[in-house]
Design an enzyme around this catalytic site. Structure first.
Site, PDB file in Angstrom:
ATOM      1  N   GLU A   1      51.751  22.301  97.253  1.00 18.61           N
ATOM      2  CA  GLU A   1      51.328  23.547  97.893  1.00 18.61           C
ATOM      3  C   GLU A   1      49.869  23.433  98.325  1.00 18.61           C
ATOM      4  OE1 GLU A   1      52.300  26.747  95.184  1.00 18.61           O
ATOM      5  OE2 GLU A   1      54.446  26.249  95.255  1.00 18.61           O
TER       6      GLU A   1
ATOM      7  N   HIS B   1      54.272  31.187  98.016  1.00 18.70           N
ATOM      8  CA  HIS B   1      54.150  31.379  96.562  1.00 18.70           C
ATOM      9  C   HIS B   1      53.564  32.769  96.245  1.00 18.70           C
ATOM     10  CE1 HIS B   1      53.711  29.043  92.528  1.00 18.70           C
ATOM     11  NE2 HIS B   1      54.037  30.310  92.321  1.00 18.70           N
TER      12      HIS B   1
HETATM   13  N1  LIG Z   1      57.137  32.607  92.486  1.00 22.33           N
HETATM   14  C1  LIG Z   1      56.259  33.121  91.680  1.00 22.33           C
HETATM   15  O1  LIG Z   1      55.231  33.628  92.081  1.00 22.33           O
HETATM   16  C2  LIG Z   1      56.545  33.127  90.212  1.00 22.33           C
HETATM   17  C3  LIG Z   1      56.037  34.158  89.433  1.00 22.33           C
HETATM   18  C4  LIG Z   1      56.313  34.154  88.078  1.00 22.33           C
HETATM   19  C5  LIG Z   1      57.032  33.127  87.505  1.00 22.33           C
HETATM   20  N2  LIG Z   1      57.480  32.123  88.283  1.00 22.33           N
HETATM   21  C6  LIG Z   1      58.259  31.047  87.673  1.00 22.33           C
HETATM   22  O2  LIG Z   1      59.542  31.572  87.345  1.00 22.33           O
HETATM   23  C7  LIG Z   1      60.104  30.832  86.293  1.00 22.33           C
HETATM   24  C8  LIG Z   1      60.800  31.713  85.293  1.00 22.33           C
HETATM   25  O3  LIG Z   1      59.899  32.671  84.779  1.00 22.33           O
HETATM   26  P1  LIG Z   1      60.296  33.636  83.572  1.00 22.33           P
HETATM   27  O4  LIG Z   1      59.097  34.423  83.265  1.00 22.33           O
HETATM   28  O5  LIG Z   1      61.563  34.328  83.829  1.00 22.33           O
HETATM   29  O6  LIG Z   1      60.507  32.565  82.446  1.00 22.33           O
HETATM   30  P2  LIG Z   1      61.214  32.774  81.029  1.00 22.33           P
HETATM   31  O7  LIG Z   1      60.671  31.723  80.159  1.00 22.33           O
HETATM   32  O8  LIG Z   1      61.127  34.184  80.596  1.00 22.33           O
HETATM   33  O9  LIG Z   1      62.743  32.451  81.357  1.00 22.33           O
HETATM   34  C9  LIG Z   1      63.193  31.177  81.717  1.00 22.33           C
HETATM   35  C10 LIG Z   1      64.635  31.059  81.274  1.00 22.33           C
HETATM   36  O10 LIG Z   1      65.115  29.817  81.742  1.00 22.33           O
HETATM   37  C11 LIG Z   1      65.953  29.284  80.725  1.00 22.33           C
HETATM   38  N3  LIG Z   1      66.086  27.849  80.926  1.00 22.33           N
HETATM   39  C12 LIG Z   1      65.232  26.856  80.601  1.00 22.33           C
HETATM   40  N4  LIG Z   1      65.727  25.666  80.957  1.00 22.33           N
HETATM   41  C13 LIG Z   1      66.918  25.900  81.540  1.00 22.33           C
HETATM   42  C14 LIG Z   1      67.910  25.075  82.103  1.00 22.33           C
HETATM   43  N5  LIG Z   1      67.767  23.738  82.170  1.00 22.33           N
HETATM   44  N6  LIG Z   1      69.027  25.658  82.579  1.00 22.33           N
HETATM   45  C15 LIG Z   1      69.199  27.004  82.514  1.00 22.33           C
HETATM   46  N7  LIG Z   1      68.293  27.842  81.971  1.00 22.33           N
HETATM   47  C16 LIG Z   1      67.160  27.296  81.499  1.00 22.33           C
HETATM   48  C17 LIG Z   1      65.268  29.669  79.445  1.00 22.33           C
HETATM   49  O11 LIG Z   1      66.152  29.605  78.343  1.00 22.33           O
HETATM   50  C18 LIG Z   1      64.808  31.078  79.763  1.00 22.33           C
HETATM   51  O12 LIG Z   1      65.751  32.044  79.384  1.00 22.33           O
HETATM   52  C19 LIG Z   1      58.953  29.992  85.755  1.00 22.33           C
HETATM   53  O13 LIG Z   1      59.036  28.711  86.303  1.00 22.33           O
HETATM   54  C20 LIG Z   1      57.735  30.613  86.333  1.00 22.33           C
HETATM   55  O14 LIG Z   1      56.682  29.741  86.431  1.00 22.33           O
HETATM   56  C21 LIG Z   1      57.258  32.093  89.622  1.00 22.33           C
HETATM   57  O1  LIG Z   2      49.777  33.404  91.033  1.00 24.25           O
HETATM   58  C1  LIG Z   2      50.116  32.227  90.973  1.00 24.25           C
HETATM   59  O2  LIG Z   2      49.491  31.304  91.493  1.00 24.25           O
HETATM   60  C2  LIG Z   2      51.345  31.822  90.179  1.00 24.25           C
HETATM   61  C3  LIG Z   2      52.456  32.810  90.201  1.00 24.25           C
HETATM   62  C4  LIG Z   2      53.647  32.337  89.410  1.00 24.25           C
HETATM   63  O3  LIG Z   2      54.140  31.149  89.870  1.00 24.25           O
HETATM   64  C5  LIG Z   2      53.417  32.278  87.939  1.00 24.25           C
HETATM   65  O4  LIG Z   2      53.614  31.225  87.325  1.00 24.25           O
HETATM   66  O5  LIG Z   2      53.065  33.320  87.382  1.00 24.25           O
END
Ligand SMILES: NC(=O)c1ccc[n+]([C@@H]2O[C@H](COP(=O)([O-])OP(=O)(O)OC[C@H]3O[C@@H](n4cnc5c(N)ncnc54)[C@H](O)[C@@H]3O)[C@@H](O)[C@H]2O)c1
Ligand SMILES: O=C(O)CC[C@@H](O)C(=O)O
Length: 471
Positions: A319, A349
């Site tokens: 990114e 993102h």
């Molecule tokens: N796009 C964004 O801006 C953004 C924002 C927040 C979080 N995220 C990403 O989203 C993802 C999930 O966040 P969250 O807060 O829900 O996480 P979380 O830890 O609450 O939930 C993740 C879930 O995935 C499950 N898991 C782990 N490995 C797995 C596998 N191989 N197969 C199936 N399930 C599996 C875990 O058991 C858990 O229940 C993270 O990677 C986080 O970094 C992205």
């Molecule tokens: O704000 C960010 O850069 C990351 C957002 C998201 O991927 C997270 O992990 O919370």
């Protein structure tokens, strides 16, 4: 910044001081303000005692580097403590990051900054890392722990924002809204109903039913979708959602597949050619988790063939460093090809990028950093054992808090307590996580001039990783 050796035995106790593992002696500001105990300590303070301000560092001396446009709420909390805060809007290239990280005691980042072993090994003064986001995959957590550097994040403050974005994307893909909007921006009227669908009655397949996945489940059901989910652990279904036993089951049944798993070795390219082939003809894929989870060339192929009718990507293997940078083949070799596809939503993102989420994250992570710097509390740390003691109070003069981060080997506690033994150990907690252990002890009857001896004796133990003494 004076050194630990500057403490003279006859010195009065002018200011509070922490003696860090790197031989620094940082005296505190006499203008330190009252600091509330964290909410998580609720009920742990004796009701009638006034908490003592345990503010270890010379607040002018604590240096914090915040990268990637950390929210103002977080910056205000940190500057409010008197720390020196430098805040940049972007991440930094590795060579510049290494230069800067050598100077600071604290670094705050978001998802872009890679704190690898190579970078962290240069960070000789670093006490703590704040990830102002959910994900911590950008930090070498194991190496940080080995160095006694605590890492904090904000585990769910942006979950709702991500879930809402995904809802918007489900409808946008089902109705081809992105394409219609681009056409209108170009001046073309293209009124289409073929292959445009309602989402009512369609099946949403959620991979990873954690904070985001489960929140999304509730929202999707409210809009009339059937929800199935796959997770590596068995989790309680919300509403009428249903857990399916395998990823393959989910892929075969879902009209929309959305990914909410962390970046782990097992989740890299979790969706590749074989998995896309399993998905229903004309189904949709959404990835707002991490860029490594989807094999993008495989997705491009599946979309070109028409097997996948649309996709939304918020995250990418590489990114750009900041706003205004380009998303081209220089960054990811398939970028141009991706950009040419129809019914593909590309966002930079922004899943967690809302005012609400960023403000909440700013507060949560900054407060965790302050608690750690000033009191040594590790509650919420993702890589150190979680430890807290109730605050020292003003009723307790001549007290100090000793923090000893050490290798988890037999016999350490005996040696530590021999060193602390000349003082009254009022309360103590010790916990371990793998090879690492964290000890906090509040000792009384300790004079200013004795702190240096305690510090040096603890530093002399072979098990020592980091010693801090706060008072
Ligand atoms: N796009 C964004 O801006 C953004 C924002 C927040 C979080 N995220 C990403 O989203 C993802 C999930 O966040 P969250 O807060 O829900 O996480 P979380 O830890 O609450 O939930 C993740 C879930 O995935 C499950 N898991 C782990 N490995 C797995 C596998 N191989 N197969 C199936 N399930 C599996 C875990 O058991 C858990 O229940 C993270 O990677 C986080 O970094 C992205
Ligand atoms: O704000 C960010 O850069 C990351 C957002 C998201 O991927 C997270 O992990 O919370």
């Amino acid at each position: 910044m004076s050194s630990a050796r500057d403490i003279t035995p006859s010195a009065p106790i002018p200011q509070r001081t922490v003696v860090s593992s790197w031989g620094q002696n940082l005296s505190t500001s006499p203008v330190a303000t009252f600091q509330s105990p964290p909410a998580s300590l609720g009920g742990m303070l004796p009701r009638k005692s006034v908490p003592k301000i345990l503010k270890p560092f010379n607040t002018q001396d604590i240096k914090i580097l915040l990268l990637e446009n950390v929210n103002q709420t977080g910056r205000d909390i940190l500057t409010g403590q008197g720390y020196q805060v430098e805040a940049l809007k972007t991440s930094l290239p590795e060579d510049q990051l290494i230069e800067k990280i050598r100077e600071v005691h604290v670094i705050g980042i978001r998802s872009k900054t890679k704190l690898s072993e190579k970078v962290l090994s240069e960070a000789k003064n670093l006490l703590v890392i704040g990830c102002f986001c959910i994900g911590t995959n950008q930090v070498d957590l194991t190496y940080a722990a080995r160095r006694g550097i605590a890492v904090f994040n904000s585990p769910f403050a942006n979950s709702r924002s991500v879930a809402e974005l995904v809802i918007a994307e489900i409808i946008t893909l089902a109705r081809q809204l992105g394409d219609r909007s681009i056409e209108m921006h170009r001046g073309t009227w293209n009124k289409v109903s073929a292959k445009c669908w309602e989402i009512r009655g369609k099946t949403l397949g959620i991979v990873g039913y954690g904070h985001i996945g489960s929140q999304l489940s509730v929202l999707a059901e409210a809009m009339g979708m059937n929800v199935i989910y796959y997770d590596v652990v068995t989790l309680m279904a919300l509403g009428t959602a249903r857990q399916v036993p395998s990823l393959e089951n989910l892929l075969e049944e879902a009209d929309f597949v959305t990914l909410h798993v962390p970046d782990l070795p097992e989740t890299r390219n979790m969706i590749s050619t074989a998995q896309l082939d399993r998905m229903k003809l004309g189904s949709y894929l959404i990835n707002a988790s991490r860029g490594t989870v989807v094999d993008i060339p495989a997705l491009v192929k599946a979309m070109r063939s028409g097997h996948i009718a649309g996709a939304a990507l918020d995250v990418y293997p590489n990114e750009p460093a900041g706003n205004g940078d380009y998303f081209t083949n220089n960054l990811n070799q398939w970028a141009e090809e991706l950009r040419s596809l129809s019914n593909l939503i590309l966002t930079p993102h922004i899943g967690g990028s809302t005012e609400e989420a960023q403000r909440a994250i700013g507060v949560e992570v900054a407060e965790a950093l302050v608690r750690y710097i000033n009191q040594g509390i590790t509650l919420g740390s993702v890589n150190l054992p979680e430890a807290q003691l109730r605050s020292l109070t003003l009723d307790e003069p001549d007290h100090a808090r000793v923090i000893y981060i050490h290798r988890n080997v037999p016999g350490v506690l005996r040696k530590v307590n021999e060193i602390l033994g000349d003082h009254n150990v009022d309360k103590q907690i010790s916990d371990s996580k793998g090879d690492l252990a964290y000890l906090m002890a509040d000792i009384s009857n300790v004079k200013y001039e004795e702190i240096k001896d305690i510090y040096e004796s603890l530093e002399g133990l072979s098990s020592c990783i980091v010693t801090r003494v706060l008072y």
